[in-house]
Enzyme design. Structure first.
Site, PDB file in Angstrom:
ATOM      1  CD  GLU A  21      -2.847  -0.965   2.454  1.00 44.77           C
ATOM      2  OE1 GLU A  21      -4.020  -0.560   2.300  1.00 44.77           O
ATOM      3  OE2 GLU A  21      -2.352  -1.284   3.569  1.00 44.77           O
ATOM      4  CE  LYS A  98      -6.516   1.304   2.382  1.00 48.76           C
ATOM      5  NZ  LYS A  98      -5.748   0.989   3.597  1.00 48.76           N
TER       6      LYS A  98
END
Length: 119
Positions: A21, A98
């Site tokens: 990420e 997200k």
């Protein structure tokens, strides 16, 4: 309290607890609801007496694109604090989406929503 809303602000950030990420980044989507009194601006038709939502949008995108954090909760808090720096904004609701979260089962979205005020 009047409301000014910005929905669907998109920016690429490198937030998350997993190395991939941080390295690859992902798109975050932010919805804001700013609480303020719009009467002074409306009475005088004066932008300086309200919140300039274009400026707020740019500031929020800069936070998302800025320094990485582990948690979406931390990102939402940083966004709220940027919004509350505008003197006329008395409260803010921040919802951070997200949609590319690293989840192993099918899902549509992950969100964290917070409410902050001057009081």
């Amino acid at each position: 309290m009047d409301r000014v809303a910005l929905r669907g602000l998109r920016a690429r950030g490198h937030h998350g607890v997993f190395p991939e990420e941080r390295e690859e980044g992902q798109t975050f989507v932010v919805d804001l609801v700013l609480g303020l009194d719009t009467r002074p601006a409306a009475a005088d038709d004066d932008l300086t007496k309200t919140v300039h939502y274009g400026v707020v949008a740019e500031e929020v995108v800069a936070v998302v694109e800025g320094e990485p954090v582990d948690l979406v909760e931390t990102l939402a808090e940083r966004i709220a604090q940027v919004c509350l720096k505008h003197e006329v904004v008395q409260e803010v609701e921040v919802c951070v989406h997200k949609p590319e979260a690293p989840i192993t089962v099918p899902f549509d979205d992950v969100t964290v929503t917070i409410n902050r005020s001057r009081a």
